[in-house]
Design an enzyme around this catalytic site. Sequence first.
Site, short mmCIF file in Angstrom:
data_model
loop_
_atom_site.label_atom_id
_atom_site.label_comp_id
_atom_site.label_asym_id
_atom_site.label_seq_id
_atom_site.Cartn_x
_atom_site.Cartn_y
_atom_site.Cartn_z
N GLY A 5 0.77 -1.14 0.05
CA GLY A 5 0.10 0.02 0.01
C GLY A 5 0.84 1.14 0.13
O GLY A 5 0.37 2.48 0.44
N ARG A 8 -3.97 -11.02 0.39
CA ARG A 8 -4.77 -12.09 1.09
C ARG A 8 -4.45 -13.33 0.30
O ARG A 8 -4.76 -14.36 0.67
CB ARG A 8 -6.37 -11.75 0.71
CG ARG A 8 -6.91 -10.65 1.50
CD ARG A 8 -8.00 -10.18 1.13
NE ARG A 8 -8.17 -9.62 -0.35
CZ ARG A 8 -9.29 -9.01 -0.71
NH1 ARG A 8 -10.53 -8.99 -0.09
NH2 ARG A 8 -9.14 -8.36 -1.99
N TYR A 46 -6.76 1.83 18.27
CA TYR A 46 -7.88 1.15 18.88
C TYR A 46 -7.75 -0.39 19.06
O TYR A 46 -8.48 -1.04 19.38
CB TYR A 46 -9.24 1.37 18.02
CG TYR A 46 -9.35 1.14 16.66
CD1 TYR A 46 -8.52 0.46 15.72
CD2 TYR A 46 -10.07 2.25 15.84
CE1 TYR A 46 -8.83 0.31 14.43
CE2 TYR A 46 -9.99 2.03 14.44
CZ TYR A 46 -9.67 1.35 13.80
OH TYR A 46 -9.39 1.04 12.39
P1 NAP Z 1 -5.27 4.05 2.60
O1 NAP Z 1 -4.92 5.41 1.86
O2 NAP Z 1 -6.61 3.52 2.33
O3 NAP Z 1 -4.29 2.87 1.77
C1 NAP Z 1 -4.61 1.66 2.05
C2 NAP Z 1 -3.74 1.11 1.15
O4 NAP Z 1 -3.59 -0.42 1.21
C3 NAP Z 1 -3.74 1.25 -0.35
O5 NAP Z 1 -2.67 1.77 -0.94
C4 NAP Z 1 -4.52 0.17 -0.91
O6 NAP Z 1 -3.81 -0.10 -2.38
C5 NAP Z 1 -3.74 -0.89 0.11
N1 NAP Z 1 -4.33 -2.37 0.04
C6 NAP Z 1 -5.69 -2.32 0.61
N2 NAP Z 1 -6.10 -3.53 0.30
C7 NAP Z 1 -5.13 -4.44 -0.16
C8 NAP Z 1 -4.81 -5.77 -0.54
N3 NAP Z 1 -5.75 -6.82 -0.38
N4 NAP Z 1 -3.62 -6.26 -1.06
C9 NAP Z 1 -2.72 -5.11 -1.09
N5 NAP Z 1 -2.84 -3.99 -0.75
C10 NAP Z 1 -4.04 -3.55 -0.42
O7 NAP Z 1 -5.00 3.88 4.06
P2 NAP Z 1 -4.04 5.12 5.03
O8 NAP Z 1 -5.13 6.00 5.53
O9 NAP Z 1 -3.04 5.41 4.02
O10 NAP Z 1 -3.51 4.22 6.21
C11 NAP Z 1 -2.42 3.46 6.02
C12 NAP Z 1 -2.30 2.66 7.18
O11 NAP Z 1 -2.17 3.47 8.53
C13 NAP Z 1 -3.30 1.44 7.51
O12 NAP Z 1 -2.83 0.50 7.92
C14 NAP Z 1 -4.34 2.13 8.39
O13 NAP Z 1 -5.09 1.17 9.22
C15 NAP Z 1 -3.40 2.89 9.31
N6 NAP Z 1 -3.79 4.29 9.97
C16 NAP Z 1 -4.33 5.24 9.27
C17 NAP Z 1 -4.82 6.42 10.13
C18 NAP Z 1 -5.07 7.88 9.40
O14 NAP Z 1 -4.96 8.65 9.96
N7 NAP Z 1 -4.97 7.54 7.93
C19 NAP Z 1 -4.74 6.32 11.30
C20 NAP Z 1 -4.42 5.10 12.23
C21 NAP Z 1 -3.98 4.09 11.33
P3 NAP Z 1 -4.78 -0.68 -3.38
O15 NAP Z 1 -6.16 -0.45 -3.33
O16 NAP Z 1 -4.05 -0.54 -4.87
O17 NAP Z 1 -4.50 -2.31 -3.21
#
Ligand code: NAP
Length: 303
Positions: free
Chosen positions: A40, A92, A172
């Site tokens: 990601g 997955r 969380y």
């Molecule tokens: P995001 O923009 O939704 O990015 C998620 C990424 O994961 C995307 O690049 C997506 O790419 C990839 N992904 C999703 N399903 C996948 C799969 N089955 N196989 C391979 N890649 C997959 O999320 P984010 O906000 O940047 O968050 C990044 C991390 O930080 C996550 O672990 C999230 O839980 C954690 N987090 C974020 C926040 C926040 O404030 N944003 C706060 C707490 C924790 P594709 O769609 O191309 O697969």
Amino acid sequence: MSDHPDPLPAPVPGIPAPPPLGTHALPAGTYDGVAVFITGGGTGLGKGIAVEFARLGASLVIASRKEEHLDAGRVALEALGAPVETVVCDIREPDSIAAAFDAAENAFGLPSVCINNAAANFPVPAEDMSPNAWRTVVDITLNGTFFVTREFARRHLAAGTPGSVIDIGASYAWTGGPGFAHSAAAKAGVKNMVESLAVEWGPYGIQVNGLVPGLIPHEDMTDDIRGNLARADPEKDALQPAMRVGTRRELGWAATFLASPYARFISGHTLVVDGANWQRRAMTNPTVIPIREQMGRGPFAAD
Ligand code: NAP
């Protein structure tokens, strides 16, 4: 008589802004010749983390499902002069992960750093959550993180080389996440897994740590997550004890430190980068509003 001093005190400044984008605490070239595998890494926080490794000389392998996300990551990293390999991968699927590591090895040799950033998430009242929604989030966030970590470690164990894993978590995992029961449970599993694997693989030189972002808004947030944030006070900075939200570079700096030679004795730890927001609990929290009401759903009806 008012409980507040009169006049109210002037606004407090909060935690100062971080140094500017492009600066770094680690020596230039800390990651020269080092390959970093990140799931990601083409969007949001993953891209922000990848960028900080690139600034320090790393080669990056980005693995995710969608070409447009991979392309976005490639553009951002190549702009910094970093060598980049992108590979379509669904975490997955263990076969898909193995193929992604093959591609990484062909491009740069076995990556020394593995960042499990990919996750799935959307808010939903637990009583409305379909079995498929639960399975999908747990499958990506918990199972996928394990499958990627297992592939990385098996290759290092076979080669007899050290490595560093960083799993991106969420606070969380400790507190529970009303409206996010699937993701919170999966992240709790990830945090626990960090602790098991760090002990199992320490003897082989593999560090395993967690890294938890606080509220770090970014342009790639899904509409679901954007909508969830929009339900809270629009003044997001004032909702944080730091009196500001976080920046991607602050998360990226923590990741580059945790995987660096300067953090070799840190393993099994989950580092929270959130300005103490998750500890903000009291006997008098804001008024309880049921999740389905917060989300504008009507009364529950079993269909
Ligand atoms: P995001 O923009 O939704 O990015 C998620 C990424 O994961 C995307 O690049 C997506 O790419 C990839 N992904 C999703 N399903 C996948 C799969 N089955 N196989 C391979 N890649 C997959 O999320 P984010 O906000 O940047 O968050 C990044 C991390 O930080 C996550 O672990 C999230 O839980 C954690 N987090 C974020 C926040 C926040 O404030 N944003 C706060 C707490 C924790 P594709 O769609 O191309 O697969």
